[in-house]
Design a protein around this motif. Structure first.
Motif, short mmCIF file in Angstrom:
data_model
loop_
_atom_site.label_atom_id
_atom_site.label_comp_id
_atom_site.label_asym_id
_atom_site.label_seq_id
_atom_site.Cartn_x
_atom_site.Cartn_y
_atom_site.Cartn_z
N ARG A 157 -87.13 -21.79 -46.96
CA ARG A 157 -88.09 -22.31 -47.93
C ARG A 157 -88.20 -23.82 -47.83
N THR A 158 -87.08 -24.49 -47.61
CA THR A 158 -87.08 -25.95 -47.52
C THR A 158 -87.92 -26.41 -46.34
N ARG A 159 -87.79 -25.75 -45.21
CA ARG A 159 -88.59 -26.12 -44.03
C ARG A 159 -90.08 -25.98 -44.35
N ALA A 160 -90.47 -24.88 -44.99
CA ALA A 160 -91.87 -24.67 -45.35
C ALA A 160 -92.33 -25.73 -46.36
N TYR A 161 -91.47 -26.04 -47.30
CA TYR A 161 -91.78 -27.05 -48.31
C TYR A 161 -91.98 -28.42 -47.65
N ARG A 163 -92.78 -29.05 -44.52
CA ARG A 163 -94.02 -29.01 -43.73
C ARG A 163 -95.24 -29.22 -44.62
N GLU A 164 -95.25 -28.58 -45.78
CA GLU A 164 -96.37 -28.71 -46.71
C GLU A 164 -96.47 -30.15 -47.23
N LEU A 165 -95.34 -30.77 -47.57
CA LEU A 165 -95.37 -32.16 -48.02
C LEU A 165 -95.86 -33.09 -46.92
N GLU A 166 -95.40 -32.85 -45.69
CA GLU A 166 -95.85 -33.68 -44.57
C GLU A 166 -97.35 -33.52 -44.35
N ARG A 167 -97.84 -32.29 -44.44
CA ARG A 167 -99.28 -32.03 -44.29
C ARG A 167 -100.05 -32.76 -45.38
N LEU A 168 -99.59 -32.67 -46.59
CA LEU A 168 -100.24 -33.32 -47.71
C LEU A 168 -100.24 -34.85 -47.53
N GLU A 171 -102.97 -35.95 -45.09
CA GLU A 171 -104.36 -35.79 -45.53
C GLU A 171 -104.88 -37.10 -46.10
#
Length: 182
Positions: A157-161, A163-168, A171
């Motif tokens: 979950r941390t890796r996915a989290y 990745r999402e923060l990095e993507r955000l 943007e």
């Protein structure tokens, strides 16, 4: 039907107004459960548990693998000192006193006096004492697996989290709508 409703209401009111446990009864329960010994044992196991956590954590393993060979011995010394200091801190009477306060407060809001008395009576028997001894060993046996499974889930979950923060963060910022004044 009215009698049944009245009986249920009476039982509900009695349960709602049940006496909270006294400090003395909670102290006695904690004494027969050997809570102080449990906390001492827990403090003693912190270094080994932390080593297991570090060994099972992919990010920590990667960090350790990147430590230059010439610095690994010093890194190990620093880590060992950190673990010893943490174990010592959790073994102090002050720390255990804070834990005891937290536990007693939660017990007061969770249990009634009747329940505390029943637990004390049970844990003060040979069967209750046997259960306490076995519970500590049982917990010690299952905790490494529980920690490992929890870390595996958390790491995923941390890796996915991340990745999402990095993507955000990559943007472009969206312009904010201005609010109209009234």
């Amino acid at each position: 039907m009215k009698i049944l409703t009245a009986a249920l209401l009476c039982c509900a009111c009695t349960a709602a107004f049940a006496a909270p446990p006294t400090d003395a009864s909670l102290e006695k329960l904690m004494r027969v459960q050997h809570i102080d010994d449990m906390w001492k044992d827990m403090s003693a196991t912190i270094p080994d548990m932390a080593k297991q956590i570090i060994a099972d954590n992919g990010a920590m393993r990667a960090t350790l693998e990147n430590v230059p060979e010439s610095k690994k011995a010093r890194f190990a010394q620093i880590t060992e000192q950190f673990l010893r200091d943490t174990a010592a801190d959790t073994a102090t009477p002050e720390f255990r006193g804070r834990l005891k306060k937290i536990v007693m407060q939660e017990m007061k809001t969770t249990y009634t006096q009747e329940e505390v008395d029943a637990m004390t009576a049970f844990f003060d028997t040979p069967v209750g004492q046997s259960l306490i001894r076995k519970q500590a060993a049982f917990t010690g046996k299952i905790m490494p697996a529980v920690i490992k499974e929890t870390q595996a889930l958390t790491e995923k979950r941390t890796r996915a989290y991340i990745r999402e923060l990095e993507r955000l963060a990559r943007e472009p910022a969206k312009p904010q709508k201005s609010q109209k004044s009234k």
